[in-house]
Each structure stands twice: as structure tokens, then as C-alpha cells.
Design a protein around this motif. Structure first.
Motif, PDB file in Angstrom:
ATOM      1  N   SER A  60      23.868 -34.114  14.628  1.00 39.94           N
ATOM      2  CA  SER A  60      24.062 -33.704  16.013  1.00 39.94           C
ATOM      3  C   SER A  60      23.846 -32.205  16.185  1.00 39.94           C
ATOM      4  N   VAL A 117      20.187 -31.463  15.990  1.00 37.31           N
ATOM      5  CA  VAL A 117      19.539 -31.832  17.252  1.00 37.31           C
ATOM      6  C   VAL A 117      19.808 -30.770  18.315  1.00 37.31           C
ATOM      7  N   LEU A 118      21.028 -30.280  18.381  1.00 33.45           N
ATOM      8  CA  LEU A 118      21.358 -29.224  19.330  1.00 33.45           C
ATOM      9  C   LEU A 118      20.529 -27.968  19.050  1.00 33.45           C
ATOM     10  N   ALA A 166      16.998 -28.593  20.172  1.00 38.63           N
ATOM     11  CA  ALA A 166      16.891 -28.585  21.636  1.00 38.63           C
ATOM     12  C   ALA A 166      16.932 -27.158  22.175  1.00 38.63           C
ATOM     13  N   TRP A 177      20.063 -32.737  24.124  1.00 38.04           N
ATOM     14  CA  TRP A 177      20.955 -32.980  22.998  1.00 38.04           C
ATOM     15  C   TRP A 177      21.790 -34.238  23.229  1.00 38.04           C
TER      16      TRP A 177
END
Length: 166
Positions: free
Chosen positions: A14, A17-18, A21, A74
Motif C-alpha cells: 500500500s 502504491v501511494l 501515485a 492510491w
């Protein structure tokens, strides 16, 4: 936030991914600025409507919008699954390309007409992205509404500049 969801937000995947992004938003900003900044002298020569914001408003607005866009992406990427996530990311990708493309059309080509064509497609793509994100996560979709509002205003500004400079 439930206990089952909390670890997902803090997982290494996660957070990666953040970071991706946010990096994508920075890339859009850098690409857009790279073509906009050298063409600001041309922009200054154009007749503009009375509702044209001051120069300082644009980087402030876009910084906020790019952060909101990254957070929306995200959430959709982390919460989405399967085909729904794929469709959401595809929609985001299309609007992303059009977002960057507008700077090249309006500033790079010094063409308010081409800019208006691109921003019209961008508005449709943002709406499509909101619909796709909404299928995954209401908050992700809501994060894109300020972006849609600003780009709607920018389209009006673009159209006004086109008319005033014919």
C-alpha cells in the motif's frame, strides 16, 4: 476504519502504491510545467477574461489537485480488485495523458483551440474516472470532484481566451 482494513493501508504494498501515485502526480506537474513555463511570455500577451485568476493561484490549485488525484488513485488501487481495478486504472491513465497533453496543446503548440479540444476530452475522461473509482470506493471518487470542478473552470477560461483572441 475496521481492523481488517487498517493493516492494508499500512502494508508495504500500500505504501509503495501511494509513493508511485505521488510520483505520477509529480511527473505530471513536471511535464506540464516544463512546457508551460517557457511559454508564459506568449500567454501574457493574450487577452484574458476578467475572471482570470492571478498567476499564483495556478500552482497552488494544481499542487492540491495532484495530491488529491494521487490519494484517489492510491485508494482505488489498494481497494480495487480484478477487472474493476483494471478499468479504474485505465480511466485514470487516459485522463492523466489528457491532463499532461493539455499543456502541450495549449502552451506548447500555443493553440487555445487545440487546448479546448483536449480539455473537452479531459472533462469526459475525469467523469469516466470518477464513475470507475466510485465502483471501487466512494472516497476515491469524491477526491476527484475538486479536480473536475477546476478543469471545468479551466475549460471556461480556455474557451474565453480562444474567443477573446480570434
Amino acid at each position: 476504519m475496521t481492523d481488517a482494513v487498517a493493516p492494508r493501508w499500512l502494508s508495504p504494498r500500500s505504501l509503495l502504491v501511494l509513493a508511485a501515485a505521488l510520483a505520477l502526480s509529480v511527473a505530471a506537474s513536471v511535464l506540464g510545467s516544463g512546457v508551460t513555463t517557457p511559454n508564459l511570455p506568449w500567454y501574457e500577451t493574450l487577452a484574458k477574461p476578467p475572471f482570470n485568476p492571478p498567476k499564483a493561484a495556478f500552482p497552488i490549485a494544481w499542487t492540491i489537485l495532484y495530491v488529491l488525484m494521487a490519494l484517489a488513485l492510491w485508494r482505488a488501487a489498494v481497494l480495487g480488485r480484478g477487472a474493476a481495478r483494471g478499468r479504474a486504472i485505465l480511466a485514470y491513465g487516459v485522463q492523466y495523458v489528457l491532463n499532461v497533453g493539455w499543456s502541450f496543446a495549449f502552451f506548447g503548440a500555443q493553440s487555445p483551440a487545440l487546448g479546448l479540444a483536449v480539455i473537452g476530452a479531459l472533462l469526459v475522461a475525469i467523469a469516466w474516472t470518477i464513475v470507475r473509482f466510485r465502483a471501487i470506493d466512494r472516497a476515491a471518487a469524491l477526491l476527484l470532484w475538486p479536480y473536475l470542478a477546476w478543469v471545468s473552470f479551466a475549460a471556461l477560461l480556455n474557451a474565453s481566451i480562444l474567443v477573446l483572441n480570434r
